[in-house]
Structure formats: structure tokens, C-alpha cells
Design a protein around this motif. Structure first.
Motif, PDB file in Angstrom:
ATOM      1  N   TYR A 254     -13.588  16.809  40.119  1.00 41.58           N
ATOM      2  CA  TYR A 254     -15.041  16.736  39.934  1.00 41.58           C
ATOM      3  C   TYR A 254     -15.496  17.666  38.808  1.00 41.58           C
ATOM      4  CZ  TYR A 254     -19.967  16.337  41.321  1.00 41.58           C
ATOM      5  OH  TYR A 254     -21.320  16.090  41.343  1.00 41.58           O
ATOM      6  N   PHE A 255     -16.162  17.086  37.820  1.00 38.33           N
ATOM      7  CA  PHE A 255     -16.665  17.826  36.653  1.00 38.33           C
ATOM      8  C   PHE A 255     -15.545  18.516  35.868  1.00 38.33           C
ATOM      9  CE2 PHE A 255     -21.486  18.572  37.453  1.00 38.33           C
ATOM     10  CZ  PHE A 255     -21.633  17.220  37.713  1.00 38.33           C
ATOM     11  N   GLY A 256     -14.301  18.073  36.072  1.00 40.53           N
ATOM     12  CA  GLY A 256     -13.187  18.657  35.335  1.00 40.53           C
ATOM     13  C   GLY A 256     -13.144  18.145  33.908  1.00 40.53           C
ATOM     14  N   SER A 257     -12.170  18.646  33.156  1.00 37.16           N
ATOM     15  CA  SER A 257     -11.985  18.206  31.773  1.00 37.16           C
ATOM     16  C   SER A 257     -11.634  16.721  31.762  1.00 37.16           C
ATOM     17  CB  SER A 257     -10.864  19.028  31.125  1.00 37.16           C
ATOM     18  OG  SER A 257     -10.613  18.573  29.825  1.00 37.16           O
ATOM     19  N   HIS A 284     -19.171  12.120  33.226  1.00 39.47           N
ATOM     20  CA  HIS A 284     -18.384  13.193  33.850  1.00 39.47           C
ATOM     21  C   HIS A 284     -17.362  12.628  34.826  1.00 39.47           C
ATOM     22  CE1 HIS A 284     -20.499  12.993  37.772  1.00 39.47           C
ATOM     23  NE2 HIS A 284     -21.606  12.815  37.073  1.00 39.47           N
ATOM     24  N   ASN A 285     -16.389  13.472  35.181  1.00 36.50           N
ATOM     25  CA  ASN A 285     -15.443  13.143  36.242  1.00 36.50           C
ATOM     26  C   ASN A 285     -16.176  13.159  37.573  1.00 36.50           C
ATOM     27  OD1 ASN A 285     -13.539  13.324  34.230  1.00 36.50           O
ATOM     28  ND2 ASN A 285     -12.340  14.951  35.191  1.00 36.50           N
ATOM     29  N   GLU A 286     -15.859  12.214  38.438  1.00 40.84           N
ATOM     30  CA  GLU A 286     -16.393  12.227  39.798  1.00 40.84           C
ATOM     31  C   GLU A 286     -15.386  12.885  40.746  1.00 40.84           C
ATOM     32  OE1 GLU A 286     -18.464  11.908  42.187  1.00 40.84           O
ATOM     33  OE2 GLU A 286     -20.213  11.702  40.895  1.00 40.84           O
ATOM     34  N   VAL A 287     -15.652  12.795  42.038  1.00 36.69           N
ATOM     35  CA  VAL A 287     -14.867  13.550  43.029  1.00 36.69           C
ATOM     36  C   VAL A 287     -13.432  13.061  43.144  1.00 36.69           C
ATOM     37  CG1 VAL A 287     -14.679  14.110  45.480  1.00 36.69           C
ATOM     38  CG2 VAL A 287     -16.910  14.189  44.355  1.00 36.69           C
ATOM     39  N   ALA A 288     -13.229  11.747  43.219  1.00 43.03           N
ATOM     40  CA  ALA A 288     -11.895  11.200  43.458  1.00 43.03           C
ATOM     41  C   ALA A 288     -11.084  11.154  42.164  1.00 43.03           C
ATOM     42  CB  ALA A 288     -11.998   9.791  44.049  1.00 43.03           C
ATOM     43  N   PRO A 289      -9.757  11.207  42.253  1.00 46.30           N
ATOM     44  CA  PRO A 289      -8.928  11.066  41.050  1.00 46.30           C
ATOM     45  C   PRO A 289      -9.204   9.728  40.359  1.00 46.30           C
ATOM     46  CG  PRO A 289      -7.605  11.755  42.934  1.00 46.30           C
ATOM     47  CD  PRO A 289      -8.951  11.396  43.470  1.00 46.30           C
ATOM     48  N   ASN A 290      -9.272   9.753  39.040  1.00 48.92           N
ATOM     49  CA  ASN A 290      -9.528   8.555  38.224  1.00 48.92           C
ATOM     50  C   ASN A 290     -10.901   7.934  38.483  1.00 48.92           C
ATOM     51  OD1 ASN A 290      -7.306   8.608  36.618  1.00 48.92           O
ATOM     52  ND2 ASN A 290      -6.267   6.881  37.543  1.00 48.92           N
ATOM     53  N   GLN A 291     -11.821   8.701  39.060  1.00 43.31           N
ATOM     54  CA  GLN A 291     -13.191   8.223  39.291  1.00 43.31           C
ATOM     55  C   GLN A 291     -14.134   8.946  38.333  1.00 43.31           C
ATOM     56  OE1 GLN A 291     -15.151   9.392  42.934  1.00 43.31           O
ATOM     57  NE2 GLN A 291     -16.170   7.425  43.143  1.00 43.31           N
ATOM     58  N   PHE A 292     -15.086   8.183  37.777  1.00 39.57           N
ATOM     59  CA  PHE A 292     -15.980   8.735  36.758  1.00 39.57           C
ATOM     60  C   PHE A 292     -17.399   8.209  36.972  1.00 39.57           C
ATOM     61  CE2 PHE A 292     -11.679   8.161  35.200  1.00 39.57           C
ATOM     62  CZ  PHE A 292     -11.350   9.455  34.808  1.00 39.57           C
ATOM     63  N   GLU A 293     -18.331   8.788  36.213  1.00 35.94           N
ATOM     64  CA  GLU A 293     -19.730   8.359  36.326  1.00 35.94           C
ATOM     65  C   GLU A 293     -20.401   8.412  34.964  1.00 35.94           C
ATOM     66  OE1 GLU A 293     -23.702  10.463  37.925  1.00 35.94           O
ATOM     67  OE2 GLU A 293     -22.352   9.915  39.578  1.00 35.94           O
ATOM     68  N   LEU A 294     -21.338   7.479  34.732  1.00 35.94           N
ATOM     69  CA  LEU A 294     -22.235   7.602  33.585  1.00 35.94           C
ATOM     70  C   LEU A 294     -23.641   7.273  34.036  1.00 35.94           C
ATOM     71  CD1 LEU A 294     -22.057   4.651  31.042  1.00 35.94           C
ATOM     72  CD2 LEU A 294     -21.337   4.437  33.402  1.00 35.94           C
ATOM     73  N   ALA A 295     -24.608   7.846  33.345  1.00 43.30           N
ATOM     74  CA  ALA A 295     -26.008   7.650  33.724  1.00 43.30           C
ATOM     75  C   ALA A 295     -26.867   7.628  32.464  1.00 43.30           C
ATOM     76  CB  ALA A 295     -26.467   8.767  34.660  1.00 43.30           C
ATOM     77  N   PRO A 296     -27.960   6.848  32.499  1.00 43.55           N
ATOM     78  CA  PRO A 296     -28.828   6.725  31.330  1.00 43.55           C
ATOM     79  C   PRO A 296     -30.107   7.544  31.480  1.00 43.55           C
ATOM     80  CG  PRO A 296     -29.303   4.954  32.820  1.00 43.55           C
ATOM     81  CD  PRO A 296     -28.321   5.861  33.526  1.00 43.55           C
ATOM     82  N   ILE A 297     -30.925   7.508  30.449  1.00 41.35           N
ATOM     83  CA  ILE A 297     -32.295   7.994  30.520  1.00 41.35           C
ATOM     84  C   ILE A 297     -33.114   6.947  31.281  1.00 41.35           C
ATOM     85  CG2 ILE A 297     -34.329   8.556  29.119  1.00 41.35           C
ATOM     86  CD1 ILE A 297     -32.316   9.323  26.875  1.00 41.35           C
ATOM     87  N   PHE A 298     -34.139   7.401  32.021  1.00 41.87           N
ATOM     88  CA  PHE A 298     -34.979   6.479  32.793  1.00 41.87           C
ATOM     89  C   PHE A 298     -35.605   5.414  31.891  1.00 41.87           C
ATOM     90  CE2 PHE A 298     -34.275   9.412  35.984  1.00 41.87           C
ATOM     91  CZ  PHE A 298     -34.920   9.088  37.161  1.00 41.87           C
ATOM     92  N   GLU A 299     -35.754   4.194  32.459  1.00 41.79           N
ATOM     93  CA  GLU A 299     -36.406   3.102  31.745  1.00 41.79           C
ATOM     94  C   GLU A 299     -37.312   2.345  32.704  1.00 41.79           C
ATOM     95  OE1 GLU A 299     -33.645   1.149  28.549  1.00 41.79           O
ATOM     96  OE2 GLU A 299     -32.536   1.281  30.425  1.00 41.79           O
ATOM     97  N   SER A 339     -17.392   4.591  45.566  1.00 42.14           N
ATOM     98  CA  SER A 339     -18.361   4.658  44.473  1.00 42.14           C
ATOM     99  C   SER A 339     -19.715   4.093  44.877  1.00 42.14           C
ATOM    100  CB  SER A 339     -17.845   3.886  43.258  1.00 42.14           C
ATOM    101  OG  SER A 339     -16.645   4.441  42.771  1.00 42.14           O
ATOM    102  N   GLY A 340     -20.768   4.768  44.436  1.00 42.35           N
ATOM    103  CA  GLY A 340     -22.126   4.291  44.654  1.00 42.35           C
ATOM    104  C   GLY A 340     -22.834   4.062  43.337  1.00 42.35           C
ATOM    105  N   LYS A 341     -24.087   3.635  43.439  1.00 41.64           N
ATOM    106  CA  LYS A 341     -24.935   3.463  42.262  1.00 41.64           C
ATOM    107  C   LYS A 341     -26.308   3.992  42.655  1.00 41.64           C
ATOM    108  CE  LYS A 341     -25.110  -0.670  40.557  1.00 41.64           C
ATOM    109  NZ  LYS A 341     -24.490  -1.656  39.679  1.00 41.64           N
ATOM    110  N   HIS A 342     -26.490   5.308  42.533  1.00 43.73           N
ATOM    111  CA  HIS A 342     -27.744   5.928  42.954  1.00 43.73           C
ATOM    112  C   HIS A 342     -28.888   5.411  42.099  1.00 43.73           C
ATOM    113  CE1 HIS A 342     -24.978   9.515  44.195  1.00 43.73           C
ATOM    114  NE2 HIS A 342     -24.796   8.446  44.932  1.00 43.73           N
TER     115      HIS A 342
END
Length: 729
Positions: A254-257, A284-299, A339-342
Motif C-alpha cells: 500500500y502506497f509503496g514504490s 498509487h499502489n493499493e493494499v493487495a499485491p499487484n493492486q492499484f488505483e487511479l482517480a480523477p478530478i471531480f466532474e 477492488s471497489g469504485k468509491h
């Protein structure tokens, strides 16, 4: 090691990082492939430009003559960028996007005079086959006609060499067959209702726009390794596989390199997003191995939904270039987080105010409290419907699984706002005295400017949490279309705001109350009524399930259970009153989602049976035969002493036999239950049967298979293992 598994690992080991071409600054290339305001000003006539802007801002209709001019300008812009085809891009109820490409190129009847042509009629409307998409019985096979219609509020964009025009998809008889049409209606409903309430506080407000900022979680798996697993290929998740000795327990991912190969993928993806006008900002890296996340600016919500649907498609295509496969399934691996989609949701006025952002004065705080409390009331009144909006076969693995929000819908608001509501509730009933009003505004409402974005701890176990200036709907699944939950959320808030205004106006008219007194009185009653939905504690705990039941909150843990709320009398009435969906459209969606649930469990059952019998059992027997030959040799060598020396091998042979027998018998029983489920007449009965009779076999069969994975020689095991899938990058 099996040939397929060995080849997949060998291919992965030989990967070289794909070099990502450096593009200009993101701000310079953002929206380059979008027919945005800049492109419209350049390629449209003044009259056509104003027509499109009017449609976007005020919902005015574009006549066919002006549509011709818009189409002409759009075509010239597209041709200038090397585009050869156009398509109506829409979101049918399959959960994916759809497109049919047509060339701009046309000739005359005799084949002469070739030209690039694109008319207003082609821009505004096309006719895909409505019976070939999920329709819940609205369309029969012989009633194939359906229409896609241009949505000018979401700009056209270029992907590859194709001009993509966002559209709604409706049947010949007018019913919505997609996610976008009901969403647009819900957004219109909340705009009207929220604008009316806003005018209590600011007469200048003419429009309220719901905003959305999604957070997309996903797994990245090497393409060759994913292809070596039939379950990943066919269902998007692993149906069996023993957990790796190292998973996420060290909390080091999580949040690793970010690994180099993954970072190259992310950079390439971001470049594509910039060109398409998708404002991605965070990675960023997510909690699980090989899991990641991306997020945008609000629209604006409609555009945000389109961008998320487009993004999921772009992610897969970019992954191909980097020899990755993206997994959007909510629970692709057992034993690590899914994985979720908050969905971060708020309301913004055309005067630049975030209605869920506390202001700096008592009056703006009262406006905040009005929308804040009404949203809580909407969730309380419709918690089952909100739960139904996120129900799916894949999300069932995640909700309530001690890694995600529970299936119980509750609202987290934090200690400070809880105290504000308690103080507001404690004010005396009826008209406020000048002293009370001053005290209320200065001491209770006046405290709210202290509410900053980080004034409360985050509660990741809450499905619907207030996070400073927005509500975060955390329970939405990573594989879902945001439109489903956003249609419901905006609709229930619209309904609640309409009811609130009626109550306030009634107090003003009948009891001659002043506006502020009336608002305070209604809000105070709402606070009393909605206490049961507020929860600040651990949503994962068994105690909360008991407490929630006492409070009368639902706990629908499976999709067939949850979906019933979609067709309740209350839900049908709500959607019809707001003109979001009529009863035919609602019932059709209920039918479609039940059918989809049953089909997904059916496919998983067939794939699991195939892998168990055609991969696991033959491999186990092959290893068992090696052990048997070993036992024979030991017996020849040691004779009477064999019983002492060879007992471990004998025990292992017996254990393998027991697991093989367990797999065979349970696969047979599961197959029989599938046949029974398939024979049932209604979608409701089939979904219930697959949920309660077929799906329980999955865990039993998996347990036997996973035990064999630990017993069988690693060199013989055919399926790529968790340690390889999750730690190969």
C-alpha cells in the motif's frame, strides 16, 4: 512444471519494459482528441456553436438544420486528425460500452464522385438492433428496432481513427435500454429539486449540478500468466488456487514504490487519458499485491460516468501494449483485498457553491445543513434501494467480507457533525424566539466553519461516509457502471428535496412561520427520524449486524435478495414520479440483473467443474501414480519393513484419493443442481436457485482442489499459482 505454466513464466521473465513516449505537458495536450469548446469555436459556425452550448447548459433542442452544421464541423475536425470512421458510443445494459463503426466515405449510385460525408441525421440518430442487447422482455427478436440518440452534454471524442459520439439507447417504443438515459433524467430531477431549495438561500441560483469523483481500483496481471488460467480468462477471477505464503499481511504494498513496468503502463495510460479529456490525477499502489488505483478530478456526473466507462476500455487496450491484463472483478483473488469504485458525490450551484461544503456564515451553514440532513434522510428512507443499486454476483464477494463496507447501508458523519445535529435537535419546537435564533445561529450553526476536510477520522467500514465536503459511496463495485448507483442516489435525493420543500412551504403558508423557523423545524424532525442510519463504529463487527437488525436496517447479503427492492411499490412510485424510469423500464432492469446473476454463476460453475476435472484431477492422479510406483519400489527393497518406512507415502496416496473423490462427487452434485435451476421458469427462481443451491458447491470443490495444490509436486501442477500471479511484475 507443466508446459503451459512454464512457458507463461518464461515469457513473463523475458519481458522488457515498454518505453513510453514523452508527450508535452498534460495541460497542453489535455482534451486534444475531444470536440470541446476550443474545437467547437474553431470548426462550428457561431449559430451552431450557440445551439450546442444552449443544449448543454439549458437543455434546449437543436433543430435538424443546425445539426447539419454541427455534423459538418465535427467531421472536418475529425478528418483533420486522421479519422476515417464514426460511431455512436453507448452503454447498453451489458455493463460494457458498445459501438458500430461507419466510414465517412460515400459514393454516388454509379460509384463515382467519392466524398467524405457526415450529415446531421447521422449525428443525431442511428439504429442498432435493440433485441440483441439485454432488454428484459421490452423487445422481442422480431421487434429489433431501437435508436441511439446524440447526447450533446457529453462531448464527442476520437479514439484511434474513430470519432465516438456519446449517445443514449432507447427502444422503438421509447423505453431506455441503457444506463445513460435514466441517469440524465435523475440528474435533471435533482437539478430542479435542489435549485428550488437553493432559492431559500440565494435567489440567483438557476442550476444545480451533481458532481462525481470516482476512484478506480484494479489488479494488473501479466498477460501470459492470466492466459494460462482458464478461470481468469472466462470469469475474470480465480475460482481456485491456494493463498500465497506471503500476501498483504506485511502491509508493504500500500502506497509503496510503484514497480517500473507498472509505472510505464500508468504513464502511457495517463497520456491517453489526457488526450481524451479524462482528468486523472492520482495513482498509487493499493493494499493487495499487484493492486492499484487511479482517480480523477471531480466532474459533472454524466461526464464522469462516461469517462469512467471509457477509461475501463482504454485501460485494457493500453494494458495489451504492456503485456498486462487488467482485472476489474471485485474479488479476483481469495485471501487478499478485492477492488471497489468509491463514488464521491456532491452538488454544485451555477454560482460556484458546493452545497455540501460548510460556508463561513450562519446562513451558508444553514444551507449546508439543509442539503446534508436531506441527503441522510434520503439514504435512510431508501437504504434498500441504494443497496440494490450496487448488487452484482461479483460485488457479493466483497460486501461484508471484512475488507469492504458491509451489506448494511449506514451513514458515517463524524463526531463533530454528530454533535452539531444533537444540538440542533435539542432546540425547542415551534417558532424560535429571537434569543433562541441568535443562540442557534451563533452557537450551533455558527460552529460549522470549523469543519475542515480532515476534521474526522475516516471510517473505511462505512458504505456511505461524509468526508468533509462530499459523501463517499464506498460500496460501489470496481466492475460496475457508476450510472447505476448515481441514478438511484440522485433520484432519492431529488425526491427528498421535493418533499422537504413541500413541508417547509406548508409551515410558512399554514402556520405563518418565518422561512428560517420553518427550515429549522423540518430539519430537527429529520434528525430525530434518521438516527438509526447513523453509525460511527466498526461496520465489520458481528455486534453491528445485531445492532443494525434492532434498528430495522436491512442486511441483504446476496444479489437476489437485494434486487427485490428495485421493484417495490415505493421504488416504482419514486421513479415514475420523477420521470426517471417507468414501471416497464424498472421491471425490465430487474429481470436483466437477475438473468445476469444466474448466467454468471452458471458460467463460473461450468468453468470450475471443467478445471477441477480436466486440470486438477488428472494432475493429482499423475502424481499419485508416481507415489504408487515409489511405494512398489520401497516394498521390493524393504520387504517386511515397508510398513514402517512407507506409511507416509501410503497416507499421502489415500489423502489424494479422498480429495479426488470429493471433487468428483461435488462436481456431479453441482451439475445436477445447475440442471434443476435451468429448468425453472422465472428469472427470480433461477437466480435464487443459483445463489442458494449451486454457488455453495464452489467453496467445497475449491477446498479439495486447493488441498491438492499443496500435496502435488509443483513441477506437475498445471495452473499458475497465486505466488506467481501476484508477485510477478
Amino acid at each position: 512444471m507443466s508446459t503451459i505454466r512454464f512457458q507463461a513464466l518464461k515469457e513473463t521473465a523475458g519481458r522488457k519494459p515498454v518505453k513510453v513516449e514523452e508527450l508535452d505537458r498534460k495541460s497542453a495536450i489535455f482534451g486534444s482528441n475531444v470536440f470541446n469548446d476550443k474545437a467547437m469555436r474553431q470548426f462550428l459556425t457561431s449559430e451552431a456553436y450557440q445551439a450546442v452550448k444552449g443544449a448543454v447548459q439549458y437543455g434546449t433542442k437543436i433543430d435538424r438544420k443546425l445539426a447539419d452544421y454541427v455534423a459538418m464541423g465535427m467531421k472536418e475536425w475529425a478528418l483533420s486528425k486522421g479519422v476515417t470512421h464514426y460511431t455512436h458510443w453507448f452503454q447498453p445494459l451489458t455493463g460494457t460500452t458498445a459501438e458500430k463503426h461507419d466510414a465517412f466515405f460515400e459514393t454516388s449510385f454509379d460509384g463515382s464522385d467519392p466524398i467524405e460525408k457526415f450529415a446531421g441525421t447521422q449525428l443525431v440518430q442511428q439504429e442498432p438492433d435493440a433485441s440483441s442487447f439485454p432488454n428484459g422482455g421490452i423487445r422481442n427478436t422480431f421487434e429489433a428496432r431501437g435508436y441511439t440518440a446524440w447526447d450533446p452534454t457529453s462531448p464527442a471524442f476520437i479514439f484511434g481513427t474513430t470519432l465516438c459520439i456519446p449517445t443514449v439507447f432507447v427502444s422503438y417504443t421509447g423505453e431506455a435500454l441503457d444506463y445513460k438515459a435514466p441517469l440524465l433524467r435523475a440528474l435533471n430531477a435533482v437539478d430542479e429539486a435542489a435549485t428550488d431549495v437553493c432559492r431559500y438561500f440565494d435567489k440567483n441560483v438557476k442550476k444545480v449540478t451533481p458532481t462525481l469523483g470516482w476512484e478506480q481500483e484494479y489488479f494488473l496481471i501479466d498477460k501470459a500468466l492470466a492466459a494460462s488460467r482458464p478461470d481468469i480468462t472466462l470469469t475474470g477471477r480465480t475460482l481456485l488456487g491456494h493463498t500465497s505464503a506471503k500476501g498483504q499481511q506485511l502491509e508493504d504494498h500500500y502506497f509503496g514504490s510503484i514497480p517500473t513496468r507498472v509505472l510505464n503502463y500508468m504513464r502511457d495510460l495517463e497520456n491517453e487519458c489526457m488526450l481524451l479529456g479524462i482528468p486523472v490525477k492520482t495513482r498509487h499502489n493499493e493494499v493487495a499485491p499487484n493492486q492499484f488505483e487511479l482517480a480523477p478530478i471531480f466532474e459533472e456526473t454524466n461526464l464522469a460516468v462516461d469517462h469512467n466507462s471509457l477509461l475501463m476500455d482504454v485501460m485494457q487496450k493500453v494494458a495489451e501494449r504492456h503485456d498486462f491484463k487488467v482485472l476489474f472483478h471485485e474479488k479476483p483473488f481469495q485471501g487478499v483485498n478485492g477492488s471497489g469504485k468509491h463514488n464521491n458525490w456532491s452538488l454544485a450551484t451555477d454560482t460556484g457553491i458546493n452545497l455540501l461544503g460548510p460556508g463561513k456564515t450562519p446562513m451558508s451553514n444553514l444551507q449546508f445543513l439543509t442539503f446534508f440532513i436531506n441527503t441522510i434522510k434520503a439514504v435512510y428512507q431508501n437504504e434498500q434501494l441504494l443497496r440494490a443499486s450496487i448488487a452484482s454476483a461479483s460485488n457479493d464477494h466483497r460486501l461484508g467480507a471484512n475488507e469492504a463496507p458491509p451489506a448494511i447501508i449506514s451513514v458515517f458523519i463524524g463526531q463533530q457533525l454528530t454533535k452539531v445535529l444533537e444540538e440542533l435537535e435539542g432546540v425547542s419546537n415551534g417558532k424560535l424566539s429571537p434569543e433562541e435564533k441568535t443562540d442557534l445561529k451563533l452557537n450551533v450553526v455558527g460552529k460549522i466553519p470549523d469543519v475542515l476536510l480532515d476534521n474526522t477520522d475516516r471510517n473505511r467500514t462505512s458504505p456511505f461516509a461524509f468526508t468533509g465536503n462530499k459523501f463517499e459511496f464506498r460500496a460501489v463495485g470496481s466492475n460496475s457502471n457508476c450510472a447505476n448507483s448515481m441514478t438511484v442516489l440522485n433520484a432519492i435525493v431529488a425526491k427528498q428535496l421535493k418533499d422537504f420543500k413541500k413541508e417547509v412551504d406548508a409551515l410558512i403558508d399554514s402556520k405563518k412561520m418565518k422561512k428560517d423557523d420553518a427550515i429549522f423545524n423540518v430539519l430537527r424532525e429529520y434528525i430525530k427520524e434518521t438516527k438509526n442510519i447513523l453509525f460511527e463504529g466498526d461496520g465489520y463487527s458481528d455486534e453491528w449486524e445485531v445492532e443494525a437488525a434492532k434498528r430495522g436496517l436491512s442486511n441483504n447479503k446476496t444479489t437476489p435478495e437485494a434486487l427485490k427492492a428495485r421493484v417495490s411499490k415505493e421504488a416504482l412510485a419514486l421513479f415514475e414520479e420523477l420521470n426517471v424510469m417507468n414501471h416497464v423500464e424498472v421491471e425490465a432492469r430487474y429481470e436483466i440483473e437477475l438473468e445476469e446473476y444466474a448466467k454468471k454463476i452458471q458460467i463460473e460453475g461450468r468453468v470450475l467443474g471443467d478445471i477441477a476435472r480436466n486440470h486438477v484431477i488428472p494432475t493429482a492422479i499423475r502424481y499419485q501414480n508416481i507415489l504408487i510406483e515409489n511405494v512398489k519400489g520401497l516394498k521390493e527393497i524393504f520387504g517386511s519393513k515397508f510398513e514402517e518406512i512407507g506409511k507416509e507415502q501410503i497416507f499421502l496416496i489415500k489423502e489424494i484419493s479422498e480429495h479426488i473423490s470429493g471433487i468428483n462427487s461435488k462436481v456431479e452434485e453441482m451439475t445436477e443442481e445447475r440442471k434443476k435451476a435451468n429448468a425453472l421458469e422465472t428469472a427470480e427462481e433461477q437466480a435464487a436457485a443459483y445463489c442458494n443451491k449451486v454457488k455453495p458447491f464452489f467453496d467445497v470443490i475449491r477446498k479439495h482442489c486447493d488441498k491438492l495444490e499443496l500435496l502435488v509436486d509443483d513441477e506437475l501442477w498445471t495452473l499458475t499459482k497465486y505466488r506467481e500471479l501476484l508477485f510477478t511484475r
